[in-house]
Design a protein around this motif. Sequence first.
Motif, PDB file in Angstrom:
ATOM      1  N   TYR A  28       0.848  -1.262  -0.038  1.00 24.49           N
ATOM      2  CA  TYR A  28       0.079   0.162  -0.195  1.00 24.49           C
ATOM      3  C   TYR A  28       1.034   1.155  -0.138  1.00 24.49           C
ATOM      4  CZ  TYR A  28      -4.390  -2.718   0.895  1.00 24.49           C
ATOM      5  OH  TYR A  28      -5.290  -3.647   0.929  1.00 24.49           O
TER       6      TYR A  28
ATOM      7  N   ASP B 113      -2.517   6.446   4.426  1.00 26.39           N
ATOM      8  CA  ASP B 113      -3.363   6.056   5.393  1.00 26.39           C
ATOM      9  C   ASP B 113      -3.451   4.456   5.647  1.00 26.39           C
ATOM     10  OD1 ASP B 113      -3.348   8.769   6.335  1.00 26.39           O
ATOM     11  OD2 ASP B 113      -5.236   8.985   5.545  1.00 26.39           O
ATOM     12  N   GLN B 114      -3.919   3.781   4.758  1.00 29.22           N
ATOM     13  CA  GLN B 114      -4.131   2.315   4.923  1.00 29.22           C
ATOM     14  C   GLN B 114      -2.735   1.527   5.058  1.00 29.22           C
ATOM     15  OE1 GLN B 114      -6.904   0.778   4.636  1.00 29.22           O
ATOM     16  NE2 GLN B 114      -6.279  -1.399   4.400  1.00 29.22           N
TER      17      GLN B 114
ATOM     18  N   THR C  51      -2.397   2.072   8.931  1.00 24.13           N
ATOM     19  CA  THR C  51      -3.462   1.350   9.549  1.00 24.13           C
ATOM     20  C   THR C  51      -2.774  -0.119   9.735  1.00 24.13           C
ATOM     21  OG1 THR C  51      -5.153   2.908   9.262  1.00 24.13           O
ATOM     22  CG2 THR C  51      -5.723   0.473   9.730  1.00 24.13           C
TER      23      THR C  51
END
Length: 337
Positions: free
Chosen positions: A169, A191-192, A195
Amino acid sequence: MKRTLQGLSSLLVLLFIVGSVSFAQDAKTAITNAYNAAQEKATAGSYEEAIKEFEDVYEDAEEAGLADIQELVVGQLPRIYSAKASEAYKVFQANQSLETIDAAIEAFQDAQNAATEYGESSIAAQMANNIPQLYYVKSLVQFRQEDLEGASATLDLAIAANSNYAQAYFQKAIVMRNQGKATTDVVAMFDQAITLADMYGQGQVATRATNQAVQTLLSAGAQTVQDNQLTRGIDLLTRAAGYETDEADVFFRLAEAYNKRSLYNDAVTNAQKALELESGGVADKAKIYFELGFAYQMQNNKDAACSAMKNASYGQFRDSANHKMEFELKCPGTSGS
């Protein structure tokens, strides 16, 4: 005569049995020898030949009803496929070409399929875990070759193979940014990555993704402010600040934007935050002091404005700061006071 015929019949049956036993023994010897020859090929690193010969041994053993030899082959083939895959990756490491990484990916897929077919679940899982990483490596080669479309498609394969692959990602976001994709989409991909990296304890990936998300928002925000799209620029820069960044330039750009919006209290707050974070010398801090001084000036806080402009009087801001102190603020100690 009847006894003679009976005796002859018994002799023929005995000879048939002996012949069958002899034939079976010869077949087992030949298949065993073929097995040993295949094993020698594997030991010598001739994996392709070894695989072909072992598969032939398996078929011959099945036809001859030699289940024990079949079991031996089943125990060998997945490991040889695995060794072949490892060797293919070593070849890629030596020259870093698309052709060799594609060959390595194919070899690992073949090894996974063979391990699944022959019931070696641990080897199958190991091969499956490697395949997303190989796609990631391939995407790096494509990225270096400026094949952004190819790199993006390959990263999609990596993510499809492992939806929890934080590094994929992260790289996808880098590729998207270089493709000129929308800032919000790029940041969403970072952001993914953050996370997932946080979820699986990959602190280094999380840090890199956070830093890149901040830089992406900072660059877009600064350009947007320069284009006088102030509301949008402030939104982007505020998002960058939301990552709890220690990047002084984020807050400097916010101070600049708020000054343009005539929101001087916000400009002062962000300029002061930028000064706290800026680790450079007086020339690096000059631009921040200039924005701070301007905000104080517009608040009619002459003393604070003069103090800030004095600190802004370095490098490329020297002339502008001196002009304000002398002709606009008429600060003490200047010819305009």
